[in-house]
Design an enzyme around this catalytic site. Structure first.
Site, PDB file in Angstrom:
ATOM      1  N   GLY A 250       0.615  -1.270   0.018  1.00  0.00           N
ATOM      2  CA  GLY A 250       0.058  -0.111   0.026  1.00  0.00           C
ATOM      3  C   GLY A 250       0.795   1.268  -0.010  1.00  0.00           C
ATOM      4  N   GLU A 292       3.944  -6.390   1.538  1.00  0.00           N
ATOM      5  CA  GLU A 292       3.401  -6.843   0.155  1.00  0.00           C
ATOM      6  C   GLU A 292       3.412  -5.694  -0.514  1.00  0.00           C
ATOM      7  OE1 GLU A 292      -0.335  -8.498   1.339  1.00  0.00           O
ATOM      8  OE2 GLU A 292       0.500 -10.296   1.174  1.00  0.00           O
ATOM      9  N   TYR A 336     -10.866   5.110 -10.843  1.00  0.00           N
ATOM     10  CA  TYR A 336     -10.738   6.037  -9.594  1.00  0.00           C
ATOM     11  C   TYR A 336     -10.570   7.550  -9.673  1.00  0.00           C
ATOM     12  CZ  TYR A 336      -8.416   1.110  -8.807  1.00  0.00           C
ATOM     13  OH  TYR A 336      -8.183  -0.489  -8.640  1.00  0.00           O
ATOM     14  N   CYS A 363     -15.192   4.182 -27.191  1.00  0.00           N
ATOM     15  CA  CYS A 363     -16.468   4.781 -27.407  1.00  0.00           C
ATOM     16  C   CYS A 363     -17.029   4.812 -25.850  1.00  0.00           C
ATOM     17  CB  CYS A 363     -17.130   4.054 -28.341  1.00  0.00           C
ATOM     18  SG  CYS A 363     -16.367   3.555 -29.838  1.00  0.00           S
ATOM     19  N   GLU A 364     -16.427   5.851 -25.081  1.00  0.00           N
ATOM     20  CA  GLU A 364     -16.870   6.008 -23.816  1.00  0.00           C
ATOM     21  C   GLU A 364     -16.478   7.395 -23.372  1.00  0.00           C
ATOM     22  OE1 GLU A 364     -18.331   4.195 -20.939  1.00  0.00           O
ATOM     23  OE2 GLU A 364     -18.435   2.489 -22.164  1.00  0.00           O
TER      24      GLU A 364
HETATM   25  C1  LIG Z   1      -3.196  -4.972  -3.923  1.00  0.00           C
HETATM   26  C2  LIG Z   1      -2.620  -5.639  -2.724  1.00  0.00           C
HETATM   27  C3  LIG Z   1      -1.307  -5.395  -2.192  1.00  0.00           C
HETATM   28  C4  LIG Z   1      -0.232  -4.336  -3.041  1.00  0.00           C
HETATM   29  O1  LIG Z   1      -0.691  -3.058  -2.781  1.00  0.00           O
HETATM   30  P1  LIG Z   1      -0.063  -1.779  -3.389  1.00  0.00           P
HETATM   31  O2  LIG Z   1      -0.928  -0.662  -3.073  1.00  0.00           O
HETATM   32  O3  LIG Z   1       0.042  -2.150  -4.876  1.00  0.00           O
HETATM   33  O4  LIG Z   1       1.270  -2.042  -2.531  1.00  0.00           O
HETATM   34  C5  LIG Z   1      -0.642  -6.000  -1.268  1.00  0.00           C
HETATM   35  N1  LIG Z   1      -1.597  -6.950  -0.561  1.00  0.00           N
HETATM   36  C6  LIG Z   1      -2.603  -7.358  -0.783  1.00  0.00           C
HETATM   37  C7  LIG Z   1      -3.425  -8.190  -0.156  1.00  0.00           C
HETATM   38  C8  LIG Z   1      -3.223  -6.689  -1.978  1.00  0.00           C
HETATM   39  O5  LIG Z   1      -4.730  -6.800  -2.373  1.00  0.00           O
END
Ligand SMILES: *Cc1c(COP(=O)(O)O)cnc(C)c1O
Length: 433
Positions: A250, A292, A336, A363-364
């Site tokens: 994230g 992650e 978004y 076409c949007e």
């Molecule tokens: C999408 C996601 C991520 C990665 O998020 P980023 O914002 O791209 O770093 C990590 N873990 C899980 C479970 C996700 O769904």
């Protein structure tokens, strides 16, 4: 320029990873995705180094491969010693074919199909991140039929609002992902995991959201505190051990000059301190920590090149510049309202005084790459560059309007190589009977 891998050369052309974008576009044609492989590797190393230093042995980053998923990326992750997140049999197959060692893969998703669970286990995916009780039972059944004990993390929702876009906030109590701590359901989830002999409970997972600018560290600290408090509770009540605490991905990236730069290493350092002190307070042994990152590994390693088509001026209203791609290769503004930085790549040094919406060819009306940008007035045939498109662009691309997906060209040490070729009309009709 927005990012250190973007520049302007003596011809006034935009450069990316040291390469002249005008030359790349002439050779590979547009629309075209570029990926700065050196930057991807650098981003991996920032996480790896910082996590090893801050959290010690057993802690490591996983690349959330949904951000950009094709064989070359998995080969890079294998090479850099990264673990990965996968969310479908398709991602697993792609990683496998790239030679990725699946023991270092974590299988995610809020609705893993029975077929995907079976496929993943057959592929020796190391860890399953179970999203809810029914799924855990199916994982257990599959593990039993194979005579194994499957390593599992339980996905929990800590009830945190990371103040990002609604569509990418995933850690709130009412999320479609995971099991809530607040409602008491997470405790039952742990009880179930402990009762299943073919499940080996390794720890807990949460993911608070995406494009999070955690400038004071409070989002991840709060998440860690809630997760650790829960873990201590489960240890006391049920004797459940936690070896791994996965705090998800994230971290935000800079799409425009207005976005702050996240100091990932510093953020990880302060998170580690917070975790140590919370564990100390709770009398809990410090778990190995996993993060992650997806976006922050690949976003700034990407750029998309388009050729400008017509420019349309509506006096008293606005100007439109149409490009030869659109929401098919980058749906993020349509989804978004995502911000992007746009340059006129073949006249990058000229004054940007023409205000326009850069729109696609689909076409949007919502097919907008970016509204309200300033460029030198584009002429038909000019080259338009959209920055920071390495994450969630190629992986979200579609064939709407039967538009073929662009190729992906990797730039490494000043040498371009094709990682994904351009789709053709034959590809598009290949499935039609
Ligand atoms: C999408 C996601 C991520 C990665 O998020 P980023 O914002 O791209 O770093 C990590 N873990 C899980 C479970 C996700 O769904």
């Amino acid at each position: 320029m927005l990012c250190s891998n973007i520049g302007i050369n003596e011809s006034g052309h935009l450069t990316f990873a040291g390469e002249d974008t005008v030359r790349l576009a002439a050779h590979y044609k547009t629309p075209l995705y570029l990926m700065d492989e050196d930057r991807i590797r650098e981003n991996c190393r920032v996480y790896k180094t910082a996590m090893a230093r801050a959290f010690g042995d057993g802690s490591f980053p996983l690349y959330a491969s949904k951000a950009a998923s094709f064989k070359r990326i998995y080969a890079i992750m294998q090479d850099e010693g990264m673990a990965i997140d996968v969310v479908s049999a398709g991602e697993i197959a792609t990683a496998k074919r790239a030679g990725f060692q699946m023991e270092r893969a974590f299988f995610h998703g809020n609705n893993k199909t029975d077929a995907d669970i079976s496929y993943a286990m057959a592929a020796n995916v190391g860890y399953f991140v179970a999203d809810h009780e029914q799924e855990l039972e199916i994982i257990s059944r599959e593990a039993k039929s194979r005579g194994i004990r499957q390593k599992v993390l339980l996905r929990l929702t800590p009830g945190i609002d990371p103040h990002t876009y609604e569509a990418v906030a995933t850690g709130k109590v009412d999320s479609k992902f995971g099991v809530a701590i607040e409602t008491g359901q997470a405790e039952n989830f742990v009880r179930l995991a402990l009762s299943l002999p073919n499940i080996r409970l390794m720890g807990y997972h949460c993911h608070v959201g995406s494009q999070v600018f955690d400038e004071d560290g409070s989002v991840y600290h709060d998440a860690a505190k809630i997760m650790l408090t829960f873990a201590a509770d489960m240890k006391r009540k049920l004797g459940a051990d936690m070896q791994l605490l996965d705090l998800g991905g994230g971290y935000g990236v800079r799409y425009t000059d207005a976005d702050p730069a996240v100091d990932i290493a510093a953020n990880i350092e302060s998170l580690a301190e917070a975790i140590r002190s919370i564990c100390c307070e709770l009398g809990l042994s410090v778990p190995a920590v996993l993060l992650e990152p997806g976006r922050s590994i690949v976003a700034d390693a990407g750029m998309t090149l388009y050729t400008a088509g017509s420019t349309k001026s509506i006096p008293g209203y606005k100007n439109y510049v149409s490009v030869d791609g659109g929401m098919t290769d980058n749906p993020r503004y349509a989804l978004y309202g995502s911000k992007y930085t746009v340059y006129l790549a073949n006249r990058a040094g000229e004054e940007a005084n023409f205000r326009c919406d850069v729109v696609g060819r689909c076409c949007e009306s919502g097919d907008i790459i970016q509204p309200d940008v300033l460029l030198p007035e584009p002429k038909r045939g000019d080259l338009i560059a959209v920055c920071t498109t390495g994450a969630y662009n190629y992986s979200m691309a579609s064939n709407y309007n039967r538009i073929p997906r662009p190729p992906v060209v990797m730039l490494k040490g000043g040498k371009p190589t094709l990682a994904v070729r351009r789709e053709t009309v034959d590809d598009l009709t290949a499935l039609d009977m």
